[in-house]
Scaffold this motif. Structure first.
Motif, PDB file in Angstrom:
ATOM      1  N   GLY A   8       0.827  -1.193   0.000  1.00 38.61           N
ATOM      2  CA  GLY A   8       0.000   0.000   0.000  1.00 38.61           C
ATOM      3  C   GLY A   8       0.861   1.242   0.000  1.00 38.61           C
ATOM      4  N   CYS A   9       0.222   2.357  -0.184  1.00 40.35           N
ATOM      5  CA  CYS A   9       0.927   3.628  -0.184  1.00 40.35           C
ATOM      6  C   CYS A   9       0.837   4.225   1.206  1.00 40.35           C
ATOM      7  CB  CYS A   9       0.297   4.577  -1.198  1.00 40.35           C
ATOM      8  SG  CYS A   9       0.432   3.973  -2.878  1.00 40.35           S
ATOM      9  N   SER A  10       1.964   4.278   1.877  1.00 41.68           N
ATOM     10  CA  SER A  10       1.980   4.807   3.228  1.00 41.68           C
ATOM     11  C   SER A  10       3.409   5.159   3.601  1.00 41.68           C
ATOM     12  CB  SER A  10       1.443   3.759   4.211  1.00 41.68           C
ATOM     13  OG  SER A  10       1.586   4.219   5.522  1.00 41.68           O
ATOM     14  N   SER A  11       3.541   6.133   4.477  1.00 40.57           N
ATOM     15  CA  SER A  11       4.867   6.467   4.964  1.00 40.57           C
ATOM     16  C   SER A  11       5.234   5.612   6.181  1.00 40.57           C
ATOM     17  CB  SER A  11       4.927   7.950   5.333  1.00 40.57           C
ATOM     18  OG  SER A  11       3.980   8.213   6.348  1.00 40.57           O
ATOM     19  N   GLN A  12       4.268   4.809   6.636  1.00 38.08           N
ATOM     20  CA  GLN A  12       4.502   3.926   7.767  1.00 38.08           C
ATOM     21  C   GLN A  12       5.322   2.721   7.324  1.00 38.08           C
ATOM     22  OE1 GLN A  12       3.504   4.635  10.909  1.00 38.08           O
ATOM     23  NE2 GLN A  12       2.775   6.579  10.076  1.00 38.08           N
ATOM     24  N   PRO A  13       6.166   2.186   8.213  1.00 38.91           N
ATOM     25  CA  PRO A  13       6.905   0.973   7.860  1.00 38.91           C
ATOM     26  C   PRO A  13       5.933  -0.168   7.591  1.00 38.91           C
ATOM     27  CG  PRO A  13       7.481   1.751  10.083  1.00 38.91           C
ATOM     28  CD  PRO A  13       6.425   2.653   9.542  1.00 38.91           C
ATOM     29  N   MET A  14       6.301  -1.020   6.643  1.00 42.63           N
ATOM     30  CA  MET A  14       5.447  -2.150   6.305  1.00 42.63           C
ATOM     31  C   MET A  14       5.596  -3.228   7.367  1.00 42.63           C
ATOM     32  SD  MET A  14       5.483  -2.428   2.166  1.00 42.63           S
ATOM     33  CE  MET A  14       6.935  -3.383   2.095  1.00 42.63           C
ATOM     34  N   GLU A  15       4.469  -3.756   7.794  1.00 46.87           N
ATOM     35  CA  GLU A  15       4.461  -4.819   8.787  1.00 46.87           C
ATOM     36  C   GLU A  15       4.632  -6.156   8.087  1.00 46.87           C
ATOM     37  OE1 GLU A  15       1.487  -6.706  12.145  1.00 46.87           O
ATOM     38  OE2 GLU A  15       0.858  -4.969  10.993  1.00 46.87           O
ATOM     39  N   ILE A  16       5.500  -6.970   8.601  1.00 44.52           N
ATOM     40  CA  ILE A  16       5.705  -8.293   8.042  1.00 44.52           C
ATOM     41  C   ILE A  16       4.921  -9.283   8.888  1.00 44.52           C
ATOM     42  CG2 ILE A  16       7.398 -10.095   7.576  1.00 44.52           C
ATOM     43  CD1 ILE A  16       9.411  -7.892   7.019  1.00 44.52           C
ATOM     44  N   LYS A  17       4.027 -10.012   8.243  1.00 43.19           N
ATOM     45  CA  LYS A  17       3.180 -10.974   8.945  1.00 43.19           C
ATOM     46  C   LYS A  17       3.598 -12.378   8.523  1.00 43.19           C
ATOM     47  CE  LYS A  17      -0.808  -7.960   9.327  1.00 43.19           C
ATOM     48  NZ  LYS A  17      -2.241  -7.831   9.161  1.00 43.19           N
ATOM     49  N   PRO A  18       4.030 -13.187   9.474  1.00 46.34           N
ATOM     50  CA  PRO A  18       4.446 -14.546   9.125  1.00 46.34           C
ATOM     51  C   PRO A  18       3.267 -15.415   8.726  1.00 46.34           C
ATOM     52  CG  PRO A  18       4.641 -14.186  11.486  1.00 46.34           C
ATOM     53  CD  PRO A  18       4.221 -12.890  10.883  1.00 46.34           C
ATOM     54  N   LYS A  19       3.510 -16.265   7.747  1.00 50.52           N
ATOM     55  CA  LYS A  19       2.526 -17.236   7.288  1.00 50.52           C
ATOM     56  C   LYS A  19       3.092 -18.623   7.503  1.00 50.52           C
ATOM     57  CE  LYS A  19      -0.730 -15.990   4.056  1.00 50.52           C
ATOM     58  NZ  LYS A  19      -1.256 -16.021   2.705  1.00 50.52           N
ATOM     59  N   MET A  20       2.231 -19.587   7.536  1.00 49.71           N
ATOM     60  CA  MET A  20       2.660 -20.974   7.668  1.00 49.71           C
ATOM     61  C   MET A  20       1.822 -21.850   6.754  1.00 49.71           C
ATOM     62  SD  MET A  20       0.952 -22.310  11.196  1.00 49.71           S
ATOM     63  CE  MET A  20       1.375 -23.975  10.804  1.00 49.71           C
ATOM     64  N   GLU A  21       2.308 -23.043   6.510  1.00 50.32           N
ATOM     65  CA  GLU A  21       1.572 -24.019   5.716  1.00 50.32           C
ATOM     66  C   GLU A  21       0.997 -25.069   6.646  1.00 50.32           C
ATOM     67  OE1 GLU A  21       4.104 -25.597   2.641  1.00 50.32           O
ATOM     68  OE2 GLU A  21       3.476 -24.005   1.292  1.00 50.32           O
ATOM     69  N   CYS A  22      -0.255 -25.404   6.419  1.00 48.94           N
ATOM     70  CA  CYS A  22      -0.905 -26.472   7.171  1.00 48.94           C
ATOM     71  C   CYS A  22      -1.034 -27.678   6.258  1.00 48.94           C
ATOM     72  CB  CYS A  22      -2.282 -26.024   7.651  1.00 48.94           C
ATOM     73  SG  CYS A  22      -2.220 -24.738   8.899  1.00 48.94           S
ATOM     74  N   ARG A  23      -0.660 -28.824   6.792  1.00 51.53           N
ATOM     75  CA  ARG A  23      -0.657 -30.066   6.013  1.00 51.53           C
ATOM     76  C   ARG A  23      -1.811 -30.954   6.438  1.00 51.53           C
ATOM     77  NH1 ARG A  23       4.735 -31.551   8.754  1.00 51.53           N
ATOM     78  NH2 ARG A  23       3.481 -30.619  10.375  1.00 51.53           N
ATOM     79  N   SER A  24      -2.064 -31.983   5.617  1.00 52.15           N
ATOM     80  CA  SER A  24      -3.000 -33.019   6.030  1.00 52.15           C
ATOM     81  C   SER A  24      -2.187 -34.250   6.391  1.00 52.15           C
ATOM     82  CB  SER A  24      -4.025 -33.324   4.937  1.00 52.15           C
ATOM     83  OG  SER A  24      -3.441 -34.004   3.873  1.00 52.15           O
ATOM     84  N   PRO A  25      -2.664 -35.054   7.339  1.00 53.32           N
ATOM     85  CA  PRO A  25      -1.858 -36.150   7.851  1.00 53.32           C
ATOM     86  C   PRO A  25      -1.504 -37.217   6.822  1.00 53.32           C
ATOM     87  CG  PRO A  25      -4.048 -36.169   8.804  1.00 53.32           C
ATOM     88  CD  PRO A  25      -3.932 -34.923   8.006  1.00 53.32           C
ATOM     89  N   ASN A  26      -2.336 -37.397   5.823  1.00 52.52           N
ATOM     90  CA  ASN A  26      -2.046 -38.435   4.840  1.00 52.52           C
ATOM     91  C   ASN A  26      -1.518 -37.879   3.524  1.00 52.52           C
ATOM     92  OD1 ASN A  26      -4.345 -37.334   3.782  1.00 52.52           O
ATOM     93  ND2 ASN A  26      -5.665 -39.007   4.417  1.00 52.52           N
ATOM     94  N   GLY A  27      -1.355 -36.568   3.449  1.00 51.17           N
ATOM     95  CA  GLY A  27      -0.792 -35.949   2.258  1.00 51.17           C
ATOM     96  C   GLY A  27      -1.699 -35.934   1.039  1.00 51.17           C
ATOM     97  N   LEU A  28      -2.970 -36.263   1.209  1.00 51.02           N
ATOM     98  CA  LEU A  28      -3.892 -36.302   0.071  1.00 51.02           C
ATOM     99  C   LEU A  28      -4.512 -34.945  -0.248  1.00 51.02           C
ATOM    100  CD1 LEU A  28      -5.691 -39.707   0.735  1.00 51.02           C
ATOM    101  CD2 LEU A  28      -3.813 -39.223  -0.841  1.00 51.02           C
ATOM    102  N   ARG A  29      -4.286 -33.972   0.593  1.00 50.84           N
ATOM    103  CA  ARG A  29      -4.773 -32.617   0.340  1.00 50.84           C
ATOM    104  C   ARG A  29      -3.586 -31.706   0.104  1.00 50.84           C
ATOM    105  NH1 ARG A  29      -9.395 -30.801   4.607  1.00 50.84           N
ATOM    106  NH2 ARG A  29     -11.069 -32.018   3.715  1.00 50.84           N
ATOM    107  N   ASP A  30      -3.801 -30.661  -0.679  1.00 50.28           N
ATOM    108  CA  ASP A  30      -2.760 -29.662  -0.857  1.00 50.28           C
ATOM    109  C   ASP A  30      -2.551 -28.928   0.464  1.00 50.28           C
ATOM    110  OD1 ASP A  30      -2.499 -30.242  -3.552  1.00 50.28           O
ATOM    111  OD2 ASP A  30      -3.912 -28.682  -4.172  1.00 50.28           O
ATOM    112  N   ASN A  31      -1.325 -28.475   0.703  1.00 50.97           N
ATOM    113  CA  ASN A  31      -1.050 -27.665   1.880  1.00 50.97           C
ATOM    114  C   ASN A  31      -1.806 -26.352   1.777  1.00 50.97           C
ATOM    115  OD1 ASN A  31       0.672 -29.698   2.598  1.00 50.97           O
ATOM    116  ND2 ASN A  31       2.540 -28.521   2.332  1.00 50.97           N
TER     117      ASN A  31
END
Length: 121
Positions: A8-31
């Motif tokens: 976005g357009c702002s003079s404020q510092p950009m906030e970095i938000k961590p993301k993670m991947e969630c898996r399925s136990p048998n691997g049959l679904r996409d993360n």
């Protein structure tokens, strides 16, 4: 874990938000990717409402009880709670924190029952 920057357009510092991947136990679904804070909050609620021990509870009941624990402001901020509860539950199962019983092989429909794994948390 992935990091993303808010844009976005702002003079404020950009906030970095961590993301993670969630898996399925048998691997049959996409993360599935979600913000770490959302995962942490949904996981916290699941652990609050899911009884310890062998009893566990049916997944639909877990989902409904968990959803009731969120304030309306949290509901708006997090988004579709049923999706998040399902996704976090599958990741917790993958991590060995939860288990479905009786054991099922397919990722959907969701496990009939879910319980905590003793001493895993």
């Amino acid at each position: 874990m992935m990091l993303i920057a808010a844009t976005g357009c702002s003079s404020q510092p950009m906030e970095i938000k961590p993301k993670m991947e969630c898996r399925s136990p048998n691997g049959l679904r996409d993360n599935k990717k979600m913000f770490q804070w959302k995962y942490d909050r949904v996981r916290e609620v699941i652990l609050e409402v899911l009884p310890e021990g062998e009893e566990g509870m049916p997944f639909p009941e877990l989902r409904d009880v968990a959803e009731q624990q969120f304030k309306s402001s949290e509901r708006e901020e997090i988004g579709k709670l049923s999706w998040f509860v399902e996704t976090v539950t599958l990741e917790m199962e993958t991590r060995g924190e939860l288990q479905r019983f009786p054991e099922t092989k397919t990722p959907t429909p969701l496990p009939k029952n879910v319980r905590r794994v003793p001493n895993a948390i």
